[in-house]
Design an enzyme around this catalytic site. Structure first.
Site, PDB file in Angstrom:
ATOM      1  N   HIS A  84       0.837  -1.207   0.000  1.00 38.72           N
ATOM      2  CA  HIS A  84       0.000   0.000   0.000  1.00 38.72           C
ATOM      3  C   HIS A  84       0.873   1.259   0.000  1.00 38.72           C
ATOM      4  O   HIS A  84       0.576   2.227  -0.701  1.00 38.72           O
ATOM      5  CB  HIS A  84      -0.900   0.022   1.241  1.00 38.72           C
TER       6      HIS A  84
ATOM      7  N   GLY B  24      -2.952  -2.473  -6.824  1.00 41.97           N
ATOM      8  CA  GLY B  24      -1.803  -3.363  -6.919  1.00 41.97           C
ATOM      9  C   GLY B  24      -2.034  -4.481  -7.930  1.00 41.97           C
ATOM     10  O   GLY B  24      -3.142  -5.028  -8.032  1.00 41.97           O
TER      11      GLY B  24
ATOM     12  N   LYS C  76      -1.004  -7.343  -7.548  1.00 39.70           N
ATOM     13  CA  LYS C  76      -1.252  -8.596  -6.817  1.00 39.70           C
ATOM     14  C   LYS C  76      -2.704  -9.016  -6.986  1.00 39.70           C
ATOM     15  O   LYS C  76      -3.016 -10.189  -7.123  1.00 39.70           O
ATOM     16  CB  LYS C  76      -0.916  -8.445  -5.334  1.00 39.70           C
ATOM     17  N   ASP C  77      -3.613  -8.025  -6.981  1.00 37.87           N
ATOM     18  CA  ASP C  77      -5.037  -8.292  -7.237  1.00 37.87           C
ATOM     19  C   ASP C  77      -5.289  -8.059  -8.728  1.00 37.87           C
ATOM     20  O   ASP C  77      -5.998  -7.123  -9.121  1.00 37.87           O
ATOM     21  CB  ASP C  77      -5.900  -7.384  -6.375  1.00 37.87           C
TER      22      ASP C  77
ATOM     23  N   GLN D  98      -8.882  -7.868 -10.018  1.00 39.53           N
ATOM     24  CA  GLN D  98      -9.527  -6.631  -9.543  1.00 39.53           C
ATOM     25  C   GLN D  98      -9.075  -5.444 -10.400  1.00 39.53           C
ATOM     26  O   GLN D  98      -9.893  -4.611 -10.799  1.00 39.53           O
ATOM     27  CB  GLN D  98      -9.174  -6.398  -8.076  1.00 39.53           C
TER      28      GLN D  98
ATOM     29  N   VAL E  31       4.397  -5.873  -4.540  1.00 39.30           N
ATOM     30  CA  VAL E  31       5.541  -5.727  -3.624  1.00 39.30           C
ATOM     31  C   VAL E  31       5.663  -7.025  -2.839  1.00 39.30           C
ATOM     32  O   VAL E  31       4.663  -7.582  -2.361  1.00 39.30           O
ATOM     33  CB  VAL E  31       5.345  -4.515  -2.683  1.00 39.30           C
TER      34      VAL E  31
HETATM   35  O1  PAF Z   1      -8.104  -4.117  -2.805  1.00 36.26           O
HETATM   36  C1  PAF Z   1      -8.778  -3.756  -1.811  1.00 36.26           C
HETATM   37  O2  PAF Z   1      -8.271  -3.517  -0.725  1.00 36.26           O
HETATM   38  C2  PAF Z   1     -10.277  -3.624  -1.955  1.00 36.26           C
HETATM   39  O3  PAF Z   1     -10.803  -4.589  -2.795  1.00 36.26           O
HETATM   40  C3  PAF Z   1     -10.727  -2.218  -2.397  1.00 36.26           C
HETATM   41  C4  PAF Z   1     -10.225  -1.900  -3.794  1.00 36.26           C
HETATM   42  C5  PAF Z   1     -10.206  -1.177  -1.422  1.00 36.26           C
HETATM   43  C6  PAF Z   1     -12.262  -2.122  -2.421  1.00 36.26           C
HETATM   44  O4  PAF Z   1     -12.807  -2.350  -1.162  1.00 36.26           O
END
Ligand code: PAF
Length: 277
Positions: A34, A144, A146-147, A150, A173
């Site tokens: 993060h 990221g 990593k996801d 998403q 990371v």
């Molecule tokens: O990746 C995350 O932490 C969550 O899926 C997000 C993008 C903050 C949505 O709640």
């Protein structure tokens, strides 16, 4: 750095911003992954806003919503040190008032990988991120790699709904031994932490086979499974798909996403690499 605990406070902060706002949405339990997003936003924007909200809408009934780590004081310190100007920390009633009935869904892409094993997960993500984008009105938003799924889903959502912002996907990371940083790593005991390395090792084995010339997807996949299966408690998926639209491929020709999800104990971990990038 300001902590904004209400939607009104966020709106007032936003109207005071005259330059570009970079936005890093999070669920807290922040780590260096993060921090890398916040640092990049701080370089590329006039002001950086972080949100910390454990979004109930993206957790299934038997998932870890209640035990999801909540570490607000440490999170605020990390945000300040990484260069954020403000952190938005709404509660559930603000984000989902009684009678809430509006949902955002991206079809197709969300049926695969994590979407298959976590029904409703991406609907929760796209809905909350839409709300957060509407409130924050960022020029750029940072997620990221990593996801990976998403990031693809949110990039597609922003494009198809003409959201006036850039979705930026930043590199994964890793810990010094290779484990991808994740808020869920803190659930692991010492033995599980050791076995969790099988995720990145399986991906590295696939990368090595790819580098040696293997392009056949079933062969690459089996190479990864041979490393992963003996160490983890359950493989959720290990798949090699087209990196653009997550369609199935038999042979890696263009860019492919090699993605893995597995349970170590009761903790579900994910990781991925790109092949042919
Ligand atoms: O990746 C995350 O932490 C969550 O899926 C997000 C993008 C903050 C949505 O709640």
């Amino acid at each position: 750095m300001l902590t904004l605990t209400s939607i009104d406070a966020l709106r007032q902060w936003r109207t005071r911003q005259t330059g570009s706002v970079g936005f890093v949405p999070t669920m807290g339990a922040l780590h260096d992954g993060h921090a890398s997003l916040i640092r990049r936003s701080a370089v590329e924007n006039t002001a950086t806003l972080v949100s910390i909200f454990v979004n109930p809408a993206q957790f299934g009934p038997n998932e870890d919503l209640d035990k999801y780590p909540r570490t607000l004081e440490a999170d605020l310190r990390l945000c300040a040190a990484a260069g954020a100007q403000a952190v938005f920390t709404p509660d559930t009633a603000m984000m989902y008032p009684p009678g809430f009935a509006t949902w955002v869904t991206v079809e197709g892409l969300t049926d695969k990988l994590c979407g298959r094993s976590r029904p409703g997960h991406f609907r929760g993500v796209t809905t909350v991120v839409t709300k957060l984008f509407n409130l924050a009105q960022p020029a750029r938003a940072y997620f990221g790699q990593k996801d990976a799924q998403q990031a693809l889903v949110l990039t597609r959502m922003a494009r198809e709904l003409n959201m006036p912002l850039e979705v930026i996907t930043c590199p994964t990371v890793r810990e010094p031994d290779g484990l991808a940083m994740s808020s869920r790593n803190r659930y692991l005991d010492a033995d599980q932490r050791r076995r969790a390395l099988a995720l990145v090792r399986s991906l590295r084995a696939i990368e090595a086979a790819f580098a040696a010339g293997t392009r056949d997807v079933p062969t690459l996949r089996q190479t990864g499974l041979d490393v992963l299966t003996p160490e983890v408690d359950r493989v959720d998926y290990l798949e090699i798909l087209d990196a653009g639209d997550l369609s199935e491929i038999a042979v890696v020709q263009g860019k492919a996403l090699c993605a893995v999800a597995a349970f170590v104990g009761t903790t579900r971990l994910i990781d991925n690499v790109l092949l042919g990038a």
